[in-house]
Design a protein around this motif. Sequence first.
Motif, PDB file in Angstrom:
ATOM      1  N   ALA A 181       0.823  -1.212   0.000  1.00 51.82           N
ATOM      2  CA  ALA A 181       0.000   0.000   0.000  1.00 51.82           C
ATOM      3  C   ALA A 181       0.855   1.260   0.000  1.00 51.82           C
ATOM      4  O   ALA A 181       0.397   2.320  -0.424  1.00 51.82           O
ATOM      5  N   ALA A 182       2.097   1.168   0.478  1.00 54.21           N
ATOM      6  CA  ALA A 182       2.945   2.352   0.571  1.00 54.21           C
ATOM      7  C   ALA A 182       3.536   2.756  -0.772  1.00 54.21           C
ATOM      8  O   ALA A 182       3.860   3.930  -0.963  1.00 54.21           O
ATOM      9  N   ALA A 183       3.675   1.834  -1.694  1.00 48.38           N
ATOM     10  CA  ALA A 183       4.275   2.167  -2.992  1.00 48.38           C
ATOM     11  C   ALA A 183       3.443   3.190  -3.775  1.00 48.38           C
ATOM     12  O   ALA A 183       4.003   4.195  -4.243  1.00 48.38           O
ATOM     13  N   PRO A 184       2.117   3.014  -3.925  1.00 46.48           N
ATOM     14  CA  PRO A 184       1.349   4.051  -4.630  1.00 46.48           C
ATOM     15  C   PRO A 184       1.318   5.382  -3.884  1.00 46.48           C
ATOM     16  O   PRO A 184       1.314   6.451  -4.506  1.00 46.48           O
ATOM     17  N   VAL A 185       1.341   5.333  -2.559  1.00 47.92           N
ATOM     18  CA  VAL A 185       1.376   6.568  -1.773  1.00 47.92           C
ATOM     19  C   VAL A 185       2.683   7.308  -2.017  1.00 47.92           C
ATOM     20  O   VAL A 185       2.697   8.537  -2.169  1.00 47.92           O
ATOM     21  N   ALA A 186       3.784   6.587  -2.095  1.00 51.89           N
ATOM     22  CA  ALA A 186       5.080   7.208  -2.357  1.00 51.89           C
ATOM     23  C   ALA A 186       5.139   7.800  -3.756  1.00 51.89           C
ATOM     24  O   ALA A 186       5.689   8.889  -3.950  1.00 51.89           O
ATOM     25  N   ILE A 187       4.572   7.111  -4.720  1.00 50.72           N
ATOM     26  CA  ILE A 187       4.553   7.641  -6.087  1.00 50.72           C
ATOM     27  C   ILE A 187       3.730   8.921  -6.152  1.00 50.72           C
ATOM     28  O   ILE A 187       4.139   9.910  -6.770  1.00 50.72           O
ATOM     29  N   LEU A 188       2.587   8.921  -5.490  1.00 54.21           N
ATOM     30  CA  LEU A 188       1.751  10.124  -5.452  1.00 54.21           C
ATOM     31  C   LEU A 188       2.464  11.265  -4.734  1.00 54.21           C
ATOM     32  O   LEU A 188       2.412  12.418  -5.174  1.00 54.21           O
ATOM     33  N   GLY A 189       3.151  10.952  -3.628  1.00 56.05           N
ATOM     34  CA  GLY A 189       3.907  11.978  -2.910  1.00 56.05           C
ATOM     35  C   GLY A 189       5.032  12.548  -3.740  1.00 56.05           C
ATOM     36  O   GLY A 189       5.294  13.754  -3.705  1.00 56.05           O
ATOM     37  N   ALA A 190       5.713  11.699  -4.502  1.00 55.25           N
ATOM     38  CA  ALA A 190       6.799  12.168  -5.358  1.00 55.25           C
ATOM     39  C   ALA A 190       6.275  13.060  -6.480  1.00 55.25           C
ATOM     40  O   ALA A 190       6.865  14.102  -6.775  1.00 55.25           O
ATOM     41  N   ILE A 191       5.169  12.672  -7.076  1.00 54.62           N
ATOM     42  CA  ILE A 191       4.592  13.488  -8.155  1.00 54.62           C
ATOM     43  C   ILE A 191       4.121  14.835  -7.618  1.00 54.62           C
ATOM     44  O   ILE A 191       4.375  15.879  -8.228  1.00 54.62           O
ATOM     45  N   CYS A 192       3.468  14.819  -6.465  1.00 52.01           N
ATOM     46  CA  CYS A 192       3.002  16.079  -5.871  1.00 52.01           C
ATOM     47  C   CYS A 192       4.170  16.978  -5.500  1.00 52.01           C
ATOM     48  O   CYS A 192       4.129  18.189  -5.753  1.00 52.01           O
ATOM     49  N   GLY A 193       5.212  16.429  -4.902  1.00 50.77           N
ATOM     50  CA  GLY A 193       6.381  17.226  -4.557  1.00 50.77           C
ATOM     51  C   GLY A 193       7.055  17.814  -5.783  1.00 50.77           C
ATOM     52  O   GLY A 193       7.469  18.978  -5.785  1.00 50.77           O
ATOM     53  N   PHE A 194       7.146  17.034  -6.837  1.00 50.27           N
ATOM     54  CA  PHE A 194       7.762  17.513  -8.082  1.00 50.27           C
ATOM     55  C   PHE A 194       6.944  18.640  -8.694  1.00 50.27           C
ATOM     56  O   PHE A 194       7.488  19.690  -9.051  1.00 50.27           O
ATOM     57  N   VAL A 195       5.638  18.441  -8.810  1.00 44.97           N
ATOM     58  CA  VAL A 195       4.786  19.445  -9.464  1.00 44.97           C
ATOM     59  C   VAL A 195       4.731  20.734  -8.663  1.00 44.97           C
ATOM     60  O   VAL A 195       4.851  21.833  -9.220  1.00 44.97           O
ATOM     61  N   VAL A 196       4.561  20.628  -7.355  1.00 49.30           N
ATOM     62  CA  VAL A 196       4.481  21.832  -6.524  1.00 49.30           C
ATOM     63  C   VAL A 196       5.781  22.622  -6.591  1.00 49.30           C
ATOM     64  O   VAL A 196       5.763  23.851  -6.725  1.00 49.30           O
ATOM     65  N   THR A 197       6.912  21.951  -6.537  1.00 48.96           N
ATOM     66  CA  THR A 197       8.195  22.648  -6.609  1.00 48.96           C
ATOM     67  C   THR A 197       8.413  23.262  -7.981  1.00 48.96           C
ATOM     68  O   THR A 197       8.908  24.385  -8.096  1.00 48.96           O
ATOM     69  N   LEU A 198       8.026  22.551  -9.029  1.00 54.47           N
ATOM     70  CA  LEU A 198       8.194  23.082 -10.376  1.00 54.47           C
ATOM     71  C   LEU A 198       7.310  24.306 -10.601  1.00 54.47           C
ATOM     72  O   LEU A 198       7.750  25.297 -11.189  1.00 54.47           O
ATOM     73  N   VAL A 199       6.083  24.264 -10.113  1.00 52.45           N
ATOM     74  CA  VAL A 199       5.182  25.411 -10.271  1.00 52.45           C
ATOM     75  C   VAL A 199       5.683  26.595  -9.455  1.00 52.45           C
ATOM     76  O   VAL A 199       5.683  27.739  -9.928  1.00 52.45           O
ATOM     77  N   ARG A 200       6.113  26.345  -8.237  1.00 49.48           N
ATOM     78  CA  ARG A 200       6.604  27.451  -7.389  1.00 49.48           C
ATOM     79  C   ARG A 200       7.884  28.059  -7.948  1.00 49.48           C
ATOM     80  O   ARG A 200       8.106  29.260  -7.814  1.00 49.48           O
ATOM     81  N   ALA A 201       8.734  27.252  -8.567  1.00 52.63           N
ATOM     82  CA  ALA A 201       9.981  27.769  -9.138  1.00 52.63           C
ATOM     83  C   ALA A 201       9.709  28.579 -10.402  1.00 52.63           C
ATOM     84  O   ALA A 201      10.459  29.503 -10.720  1.00 52.63           O
ATOM     85  N   GLY A 202       8.645  28.258 -11.098  1.00 48.13           N
ATOM     86  CA  GLY A 202       8.328  28.952 -12.342  1.00 48.13           C
ATOM     87  C   GLY A 202       7.558  30.243 -12.170  1.00 48.13           C
ATOM     88  O   GLY A 202       7.529  31.074 -13.074  1.00 48.13           O
ATOM     89  N   ARG A 203       6.967  30.442 -11.006  1.00 49.23           N
ATOM     90  CA  ARG A 203       6.188  31.663 -10.794  1.00 49.23           C
ATOM     91  C   ARG A 203       7.111  32.821 -10.467  1.00 49.23           C
ATOM     92  O   ARG A 203       8.105  32.684  -9.764  1.00 49.23           O
TER      93      ARG A 203
END
Length: 76
Positions: A49-71
């Motif tokens: 159960a932790a593997a999909p949670v980790a993938i979702l956490g990694a995607i969210c961390g990547f997207v949030v950081t990329l959006v914040r860096a681009g603004r």
Amino acid sequence: MKRFFLSAGIGLASGVITFFLSVAFLCMVLLALRAASHTTPDMTLAYKAAAPVAILGAICGFVVTLVRAGRPRAAR
């Protein structure tokens, strides 16, 4: 390109952190279930159960950081 690698690094770190946090939480839940029902649950469920949670956490961390860096920065 620098922003992308920074976002990838933060996404990887957040994925690892969420994996271990979700494994710890799910182990506690399974141990409480074991204590309540007097049966032995399959502890590999925590990793499954932790593997999909980790993938979702990694995607969210990547997207949030990329959006914040681009603004652009707000002017004071």
